[in-house]
Design a protein around this motif. Structure first.
Motif, PDB file in Angstrom:
ATOM      1  N   SER A  44      15.474  -0.789  -0.287  1.00 55.68           N
ATOM      2  CA  SER A  44      15.443   0.744  -0.049  1.00 55.68           C
ATOM      3  C   SER A  44      14.785   1.096   1.125  1.00 55.68           C
ATOM      4  O   SER A  44      13.573   0.638   1.328  1.00 55.68           O
ATOM      5  N   VAL A  45      15.341   1.809   2.061  1.00 49.37           N
ATOM      6  CA  VAL A  45      14.816   2.123   3.313  1.00 49.37           C
ATOM      7  C   VAL A  45      13.528   3.113   3.204  1.00 49.37           C
ATOM      8  O   VAL A  45      12.713   2.931   3.801  1.00 49.37           O
ATOM      9  N   LYS A  46      13.797   3.958   2.307  1.00 46.30           N
ATOM     10  CA  LYS A  46      12.700   5.021   2.058  1.00 46.30           C
ATOM     11  C   LYS A  46      11.301   4.041   1.469  1.00 46.30           C
ATOM     12  O   LYS A  46      10.340   4.484   1.872  1.00 46.30           O
ATOM     13  N   ASN A  47      11.429   3.194   0.567  1.00 42.49           N
ATOM     14  CA  ASN A  47      10.282   2.306   0.194  1.00 42.49           C
ATOM     15  C   ASN A  47       9.873   1.627   1.468  1.00 42.49           C
ATOM     16  O   ASN A  47       8.507   1.306   1.488  1.00 42.49           O
ATOM     17  N   ALA A  48      10.619   1.101   2.201  1.00 46.02           N
ATOM     18  CA  ALA A  48      10.205   0.442   3.429  1.00 46.02           C
ATOM     19  C   ALA A  48       9.412   1.125   4.440  1.00 46.02           C
ATOM     20  O   ALA A  48       8.275   0.759   4.786  1.00 46.02           O
ATOM     21  N   GLN A  49       9.876   2.476   4.601  1.00 45.03           N
ATOM     22  CA  GLN A  49       9.118   3.341   5.361  1.00 45.03           C
ATOM     23  C   GLN A  49       8.069   3.750   4.788  1.00 45.03           C
ATOM     24  O   GLN A  49       6.829   3.719   5.621  1.00 45.03           O
ATOM     25  N   LEU A  50       7.853   4.182   3.446  1.00 42.50           N
ATOM     26  CA  LEU A  50       6.654   4.383   2.811  1.00 42.50           C
ATOM     27  C   LEU A  50       5.646   3.511   3.007  1.00 42.50           C
ATOM     28  O   LEU A  50       4.701   3.526   3.255  1.00 42.50           O
ATOM     29  N   ALA A  51       6.118   2.195   2.536  1.00 37.33           N
ATOM     30  CA  ALA A  51       4.998   0.876   2.643  1.00 37.33           C
ATOM     31  C   ALA A  51       4.748   0.649   4.384  1.00 37.33           C
ATOM     32  O   ALA A  51       3.402   0.541   4.400  1.00 37.33           O
ATOM     33  N   GLY A  52       5.610   0.848   5.117  1.00 32.57           N
ATOM     34  CA  GLY A  52       5.264   0.876   6.395  1.00 32.57           C
ATOM     35  C   GLY A  52       4.400   1.711   6.942  1.00 32.57           C
ATOM     36  O   GLY A  52       3.139   1.343   7.703  1.00 32.57           O
ATOM     37  N   LEU A  53       4.441   3.117   6.499  1.00 35.30           N
ATOM     38  CA  LEU A  53       3.383   4.127   6.834  1.00 35.30           C
ATOM     39  C   LEU A  53       2.135   3.991   6.350  1.00 35.30           C
ATOM     40  O   LEU A  53       1.126   3.973   6.967  1.00 35.30           O
ATOM     41  N   LEU A  54       1.815   3.323   5.116  1.00 30.29           N
ATOM     42  CA  LEU A  54       0.791   3.401   4.375  1.00 30.29           C
ATOM     43  C   LEU A  54       0.076   1.651   4.610  1.00 30.29           C
ATOM     44  O   LEU A  54      -1.143   1.784   4.119  1.00 30.29           O
ATOM     45  N   HIS A  55       0.781   1.051   5.162  1.00 30.97           N
ATOM     46  CA  HIS A  55       0.335  -0.507   5.089  1.00 30.97           C
ATOM     47  C   HIS A  55      -1.225  -0.428   5.456  1.00 30.97           C
ATOM     48  O   HIS A  55      -2.134  -1.229   5.164  1.00 30.97           O
TER      49      HIS A  55
END
Length: 197
Positions: A44-55
């Motif tokens: 999931s591109v959205k999940n990857a972006q979300l986790a990347g933003l919040l890591h």
């Protein structure tokens, strides 16, 4: 996790406030790289972006604040983390992702939780965030960076093992304390790669 596009925008704006400018630039780089790797590995591109933003959402908190959040919410702290509270940013970040940013997808939460040490048996998303943190475009100094950047899009596990090996070597040379989980993860994936070959 059902997510509308504007949630990513809200998280991005929140990170612009929560992080210093250098850390925010790094965070955008990780989210961008994670999205590209997610496309490559059918995640999931959205999940990857979300986790990347919040890591790194807890990276700019003070050591005292991180320790206090852990105490207040019964988040376990090992001896190495107690001596080096900056290492707690992944644990505290995964808690904040759920508590403040209402992330409910356990894969996203785990990707944030394990982005510094990794763990045996990581999901593809966890590996993507771990690798993206290391290879994002703004990163300048890391051993074998050029090689690992290429490798990440060919064999995620190979890239993971290379990063873990280089990280362990760097910590040992510099006399830094190593979280035992980093070594466990490295040993586990070396065995996995041995089985694949």
């Amino acid at each position: 996790m059902k997510m509308k596009d504007n949630n990513l925008k809200k998280v991005r704006k929140a990170m612009a406030k929560a992080l210093d400018s250098k850390r925010y630039e790094h965070t955008l780089g990780v989210a961008y790289t994670a999205a590209a790797l997610a496309m490559c590995y059918d995640e999931s591109v959205k999940n990857a972006q979300l986790a990347g933003l919040l890591h790194d959402c807890a990276k700019c908190l003070s050591d005292e604040k991180r320790l206090s959040i852990c105490r207040k919410h019964n988040i376990s702290i090992n001896e190495i983390e107690r001596r080096n509270p900056f290492l707690l940013h992944a644990k505290v970040g995964s808690f904040l992702a759920m508590d403040e940013y209402h992330v409910t997808d356990p894969d996203v939460v785990n990707a944030i939780l394990n982005h510094t040490t990794g763990r045996p048996g990581m999901s593809t998303l966890e590996k993507i965030i771990f690798v993206s943190d290391y290879i994002e475009p703004g990163r300048k100094q890391a051993p074998n960076l050029k090689e690992i950047r290429k490798l990440a899009f060919v064999d995620l596990d190979e890239a993971l093992v290379k990063i873990l090996g280089d990280t362990l070597a760097y910590l040992q040379e510099g006399g830094g304390e190593t979280d035992p989980m980093t070594q466990k993860t490295y040993d586990y994936y070396c065995r996995e790669l041995g089985r694949k070959k």
